[in-house]
Scaffold this motif. Structure first.
Motif, PDB file in Angstrom:
ATOM      1  N   VAL A 167       0.870  -1.177   0.000  1.00 55.86           N
ATOM      2  CA  VAL A 167       0.000   0.000   0.000  1.00 55.86           C
ATOM      3  C   VAL A 167       0.902   1.221   0.000  1.00 55.86           C
ATOM      4  O   VAL A 167       2.122   1.112  -0.164  1.00 55.86           O
ATOM      5  N   ALA A 168       0.359   2.414   0.180  1.00 55.48           N
ATOM      6  CA  ALA A 168       1.179   3.608   0.328  1.00 55.48           C
ATOM      7  C   ALA A 168       1.713   3.679   1.764  1.00 55.48           C
ATOM      8  O   ALA A 168       1.178   3.022   2.657  1.00 55.48           O
ATOM      9  N   PRO A 169       2.742   4.456   2.018  1.00 56.48           N
ATOM     10  CA  PRO A 169       3.295   4.528   3.378  1.00 56.48           C
ATOM     11  C   PRO A 169       2.454   5.331   4.363  1.00 56.48           C
ATOM     12  O   PRO A 169       2.774   5.377   5.543  1.00 56.48           O
ATOM     13  N   LEU A 170       1.376   5.962   3.891  1.00 61.42           N
ATOM     14  CA  LEU A 170       0.500   6.766   4.749  1.00 61.42           C
ATOM     15  C   LEU A 170      -0.954   6.444   4.419  1.00 61.42           C
ATOM     16  O   LEU A 170      -1.267   5.942   3.332  1.00 61.42           O
ATOM     17  N   CYS A 171      -1.852   6.838   5.335  1.00 66.94           N
ATOM     18  CA  CYS A 171      -3.227   6.354   5.247  1.00 66.94           C
ATOM     19  C   CYS A 171      -4.024   6.974   4.103  1.00 66.94           C
ATOM     20  O   CYS A 171      -4.645   6.255   3.318  1.00 66.94           O
ATOM     21  N   PRO A 210      -1.963   8.178  -6.006  1.00 68.11           N
ATOM     22  CA  PRO A 210      -2.307   9.378  -5.219  1.00 68.11           C
ATOM     23  C   PRO A 210      -1.918  10.693  -5.878  1.00 68.11           C
ATOM     24  O   PRO A 210      -2.635  11.688  -5.733  1.00 68.11           O
ATOM     25  N   LEU A 211      -0.805  10.735  -6.593  1.00 67.36           N
ATOM     26  CA  LEU A 211      -0.412  11.987  -7.225  1.00 67.36           C
ATOM     27  C   LEU A 211      -1.302  12.335  -8.414  1.00 67.36           C
ATOM     28  O   LEU A 211      -1.297  13.470  -8.884  1.00 67.36           O
ATOM     29  N   ARG A 212      -2.087  11.383  -8.892  1.00 63.53           N
ATOM     30  CA  ARG A 212      -3.068  11.679  -9.930  1.00 63.53           C
ATOM     31  C   ARG A 212      -4.414  12.086  -9.316  1.00 63.53           C
ATOM     32  O   ARG A 212      -5.062  13.026  -9.769  1.00 63.53           O
ATOM     33  N   ASN A 213      -4.852  11.332  -8.282  1.00 61.94           N
ATOM     34  CA  ASN A 213      -6.206  11.556  -7.775  1.00 61.94           C
ATOM     35  C   ASN A 213      -6.293  12.699  -6.769  1.00 61.94           C
ATOM     36  O   ASN A 213      -7.386  13.079  -6.355  1.00 61.94           O
ATOM     37  N   GLY A 214      -5.150  13.259  -6.341  1.00 65.26           N
ATOM     38  CA  GLY A 214      -5.130  14.433  -5.479  1.00 65.26           C
ATOM     39  C   GLY A 214      -4.987  14.154  -3.999  1.00 65.26           C
ATOM     40  O   GLY A 214      -4.672  15.063  -3.227  1.00 65.26           O
ATOM     41  N   ALA A 215      -5.232  12.919  -3.562  1.00 68.83           N
ATOM     42  CA  ALA A 215      -5.201  12.588  -2.135  1.00 68.83           C
ATOM     43  C   ALA A 215      -3.859  11.959  -1.785  1.00 68.83           C
ATOM     44  O   ALA A 215      -3.762  10.752  -1.577  1.00 68.83           O
ATOM     45  N   TRP A 216      -2.807  12.792  -1.697  1.00 66.13           N
ATOM     46  CA  TRP A 216      -1.466  12.242  -1.487  1.00 66.13           C
ATOM     47  C   TRP A 216      -0.848  12.649  -0.162  1.00 66.13           C
ATOM     48  O   TRP A 216       0.292  12.282   0.130  1.00 66.13           O
ATOM     49  N   ALA A 217      -1.555  13.385   0.678  1.00 69.05           N
ATOM     50  CA  ALA A 217      -1.073  13.720   2.019  1.00 69.05           C
ATOM     51  C   ALA A 217      -2.254  13.616   2.977  1.00 69.05           C
ATOM     52  O   ALA A 217      -3.401  13.442   2.557  1.00 69.05           O
ATOM     53  N   THR A 218      -1.987  13.753   4.269  1.00 62.92           N
ATOM     54  CA  THR A 218      -3.046  13.542   5.250  1.00 62.92           C
ATOM     55  C   THR A 218      -3.725  14.836   5.706  1.00 62.92           C
ATOM     56  O   THR A 218      -4.633  14.786   6.527  1.00 62.92           O
ATOM     57  N   ALA A 219      -3.288  15.996   5.210  1.00 61.11           N
ATOM     58  CA  ALA A 219      -3.844  17.291   5.639  1.00 61.11           C
ATOM     59  C   ALA A 219      -3.538  18.330   4.560  1.00 61.11           C
ATOM     60  O   ALA A 219      -3.272  17.990   3.413  1.00 61.11           O
ATOM     61  N   TRP A 220      -3.580  19.632   4.941  1.00 67.06           N
ATOM     62  CA  TRP A 220      -3.209  20.752   4.066  1.00 67.06           C
ATOM     63  C   TRP A 220      -4.094  20.873   2.818  1.00 67.06           C
ATOM     64  O   TRP A 220      -3.701  21.439   1.813  1.00 67.06           O
ATOM     65  N   GLY A 221      -5.306  20.304   2.838  1.00 63.80           N
ATOM     66  CA  GLY A 221      -6.147  20.278   1.650  1.00 63.80           C
ATOM     67  C   GLY A 221      -5.664  19.294   0.613  1.00 63.80           C
ATOM     68  O   GLY A 221      -6.220  19.231  -0.494  1.00 63.80           O
ATOM     69  N   ARG A 222      -4.667  18.488   0.948  1.00 62.38           N
ATOM     70  CA  ARG A 222      -4.118  17.493   0.024  1.00 62.38           C
ATOM     71  C   ARG A 222      -4.644  16.092   0.310  1.00 62.38           C
ATOM     72  O   ARG A 222      -4.102  15.106  -0.192  1.00 62.38           O
ATOM     73  N   SER A 223      -5.687  16.002   1.143  1.00 70.68           N
ATOM     74  CA  SER A 223      -6.320  14.713   1.401  1.00 70.68           C
ATOM     75  C   SER A 223      -7.673  14.605   0.699  1.00 70.68           C
ATOM     76  O   SER A 223      -8.458  13.703   0.987  1.00 70.68           O
ATOM     77  N   LEU A 224      -7.948  15.540  -0.219  1.00 71.78           N
ATOM     78  CA  LEU A 224      -9.231  15.576  -0.917  1.00 71.78           C
ATOM     79  C   LEU A 224      -9.145  14.811  -2.229  1.00 71.78           C
ATOM     80  O   LEU A 224      -8.289  15.087  -3.067  1.00 71.78           O
ATOM     81  N   LEU A 225     -10.049  13.871  -2.413  1.00 71.60           N
ATOM     82  CA  LEU A 225     -10.105  13.095  -3.645  1.00 71.60           C
ATOM     83  C   LEU A 225     -10.802  13.931  -4.719  1.00 71.60           C
ATOM     84  O   LEU A 225     -11.947  14.349  -4.550  1.00 71.60           O
ATOM     85  N   LYS A 226     -10.097  14.220  -5.806  1.00 75.29           N
ATOM     86  CA  LYS A 226     -10.614  15.124  -6.831  1.00 75.29           C
ATOM     87  C   LYS A 226     -12.019  14.728  -7.285  1.00 75.29           C
ATOM     88  O   LYS A 226     -12.350  13.541  -7.347  1.00 75.29           O
ATOM     89  N   ARG A 227     -12.802  15.735  -7.622  1.00 73.23           N
ATOM     90  CA  ARG A 227     -14.213  15.507  -7.934  1.00 73.23           C
ATOM     91  C   ARG A 227     -14.412  14.592  -9.134  1.00 73.23           C
ATOM     92  O   ARG A 227     -15.395  13.852  -9.196  1.00 73.23           O
ATOM     93  N   ARG A 228     -13.532  14.637 -10.092  1.00 72.03           N
ATOM     94  CA  ARG A 228     -13.752  13.834 -11.296  1.00 72.03           C
ATOM     95  C   ARG A 228     -13.445  12.353 -11.092  1.00 72.03           C
ATOM     96  O   ARG A 228     -13.786  11.519 -11.943  1.00 72.03           O
TER      97      ARG A 228
END
Length: 617
Positions: free
Chosen positions: A78-82, A95-113
């Motif tokens: 899996v990835a090293p983070l949740c 994760p770098l495609r779908n937008g959810a590649w970190a756990t905070a900072w607005g970077r945990s949001l799965l892109k709408r499309r």
């Protein structure tokens, strides 16, 4: 088999009378039932945190028994983070495609499309439920109920008691989101998730997807003493409560299986158990990732590490009706492969609303490997095996090119310069890059091609949407801010500074109300006062167990400042008020929103919570 409108097994009462040996009047063959799917994923439990993977102290008899009877993947990653794991599992896209590649900072949001596993199952007639942890967005359109789940009981944020969660939640008798509404539940969090999933399963006889995503054994390590006490006092056990939380999970897995058996559902159910990243509490590692105390199944690194201990996890799948039982699978499989695998296994038709045109999935079906129809030999040539890139980071800015691990069969390239052969050296103790420059060059080149391919998607941000009719008002909180953050409720208590800046999208033009708050609205506390629960001894004791002092800090807040784009406004704090309120006309579109609380002594701090409501055109 193509999905049908009615997959009930016919009962005796459903059948017409027949005459023996009369072909014309014999019952038609009963079509096979579409498989149910139950996906159990725990949080921060590594490969070594089970009895069946060699842990010498931890007792997990129910999961061990399940593993003995299931397909066992011995090289699952899996990835090293949740959050990256969850987004990748839901979309089969990196994760770098779908937008959810970190756990905070607005970077945990799965892109709408992005289209999710739940949307795929729902479009094929399945009931869909999520119970526990989501961590891919807490506001529309990122909530689980917006992404295909028809039944949701979940906490907010990345863990119970974090800043987005209902204030004061501490794993016992908490308030969770139930289909978008705050509701109090009695009992321990993990028990609640499994109980609610069981009720969902029992609602009717139609096929279902039930995702049980526990927040345990993530910190804080809270569990009833009867689970933790057997592990106290042992010199090699790092966190007795961590093991106790896993013992409770094991007990719930046993109850779940017993329920499926009692309902005659186990044969027709795909039951999956996995974890979301490496261990957090099972071992202590030195600065190089080597275990100094505890147990980690011989792996180097733990949660957040590029070494295998950060992302190699247990994966067990059992589906008796499909012959997926008691088998070992040696080849590498990843979290990105789960959606395509279940799509093939359940014979799902493609989603009618696919990902944006031209966007391919990064995962592929592993069903042939799970079924034993395909055995990929370990290949020494890194050009002939698929690569899997572990590339995500913690922070608001995108990761750099070589903040990664590249996995290719037996090879591991760490940060573009360290090379390991995990067949010969599973503990990754010997860097062999100098001896194999050709392999290093090959893996670097393959990673470079992958990196260049995703640049357009990497540059996109997922905005927090304000003023849409699906959710109005919407709450912004410090965990999703774009700079310094206060991601846990003890941080808010102690006034840990945050930047108070969010990337937002105003869904429609009009007049909006903005409420800047120190404390969440459910507390009803004044801006410059301590919360009512600050004087509760039990609450203070629980806060200390979070790693905080337990003491709340009052702030002498005098006024607030609101900046939307380039337009700034200031307003005074009314005595005893819980918020500083602004009303502004805002055009539709994307921009930055910054909310700051200003002190009487000249200090300033980002607002921890901002409630935004569209009022009128």
């Amino acid at each position: 088999r193509r999905p049908t409108t009615d997959d009930r097994r016919p009962t005796t009462d459903d059948r017409r009378p027949t005459r023996p040996n009369s072909p014309a009047l014999m019952d038609p063959p009963i079509p096979p039932r579409r498989p149910n799917v139950v996906l159990v994923m725990t949080d921060d439990q590594g490969l070594g945190d089970l009895g069946c993977t060699g842990n010498p102290w931890l007792k997990t008899p129910n999961i061990d028994r399940f593993a003995q009877e299931a397909v066992r993947c011995h090289d699952f990653h899996v990835a090293p983070l949740c959050t990256p794991t969850r987004g990748g599992l839901m979309t089969a896209r990196h994760p770098l495609r779908n937008g959810a590649w970190a756990t905070a900072w607005g970077r945990s949001l799965l892109k709408r499309r992005e289209r999710t596993l739940a949307e795929l199952f729902a479009s094929n007639g399945y009931r869909t439920g999520l119970f526990g942890k989501w961590h891919l967005g807490d506001a529309w359109p990122y909530r689980p109920q917006d992404r295909g789940f028809s039944r949701v009981v979940a906490h907010k944020g990345g863990g119970v008691g974090q800043t987005p969660d209902f204030w004061g939640n501490d794993y016992f008798d908490d308030t969770y989101e139930s289909d978008g509404h705050a509701m109090r539940f009695e009992g321990y969090c993990t028990d609640v998730w499994f109980q609610q999933a069981t009720r969902f399963i029992d609602e009717d006889d139609s096929p279902f997807l039930a995702c049980i995503m526990t927040n345990a054994p993530h910190t804080p390590y809270f569990v009833a003493d009867r689970y933790a006490s057997p592990y106290r006092g042992h010199p090699d056990i790092v966190e007795p409560e961590f093991y106790g939380m896993i013992a409770n999970i094991d007990e719930n897995v046993g109850r779940l299986r017993a329920h499926l058996q009692a309902r005659d559902l186990e044969r027709d159910t795909v039951l999956v158990f996995l974890t979301d990243n490496g261990t957090s509490g099972g071992c202590v590692c030195d600065t190089d990732g080597f275990v100094q105390r505890g147990y980690n199944a011989g792996l180097r690194g733990k949660k957040a590490s590029w070494y295998d201990g950060g992302h190699k996890v247990p994966f067990f799948l059992r589906y008796p009706a499909g012959g997926l039982v008691d088998r070992d699978v040696p080849q590498m499989i990843s979290y990105l492969d789960l959606l395509p695998t279940l799509t093939e296994l359940c014979e799902l038709a493609p989603s009618p609303d696919p990902v944006s045109p031209g966007a391919a999935l990064d995962g592929t079906s592993a069903l042939a490997a799970l079924a034993g129809r395909e055995c990929v030999p370990i290949d020494d040539d890194p050009t002939r095996v698929p690569i899997l890139v572990m590339q995500n980071q913690q922070g608001p800015d995108p990761p750099a090119r070589w903040e990664n691990a590249v996995l290719a069969g037996r090879w591991r390239l760490i940060e573009g310069r360290e090379l390991y052969d995990v067949q010969a050296d599973p503990g990754q103790r010997h860097d062999i890059a100098e001896a194999h420059p050709g392999i290093v060059a090959c893996l670097r080149a393959r990673h470079a091609a992958w990196w260049d391919d995703l640049q357009g998607e990497l540059a996109e941000r997922a905005p927090l949407v304000l003023g849409d009719a699906h959710e109005n008002p919407t709450r912004l909180d410090a965990m999703d801010a774009m700079g310094d953050i206060a991601w846990d409720q003890p941080h808010v208590r102690q006034a840990v500074p945050g930047c108070g800046r969010w990337f937002v999208e105003f869904a429609r033009p009009g007049h909006y109300r903005f409420e800047l708050r120190r404390w969440p609205a459910e507390l009803g506390s004044a801006l410059d006062a301590l919360p009512a629960d600050a004087c509760d001894p039990d609450q203070r004791a629980r806060s200390r167990r979070h790693g905080a002092s337990g003491d709340s800090v009052a702030l002498p807040i005098r006024r607030g400042e609101l900046v939307i784009g380039e337009a700034a406004s200031r307003a005074e704090a009314a005595p005893g008020s819980g918020s500083i309120t602004f009303e502004r006309y805002v055009s539709a579109g994307q921009t930055d929103l910054e909310a700051t609380l200003l002190m009487r002594d000249g200090g300033r701090i980002g607002a921890y919570y901002v409630y935004v409501e569209w009022l009128r055109p």
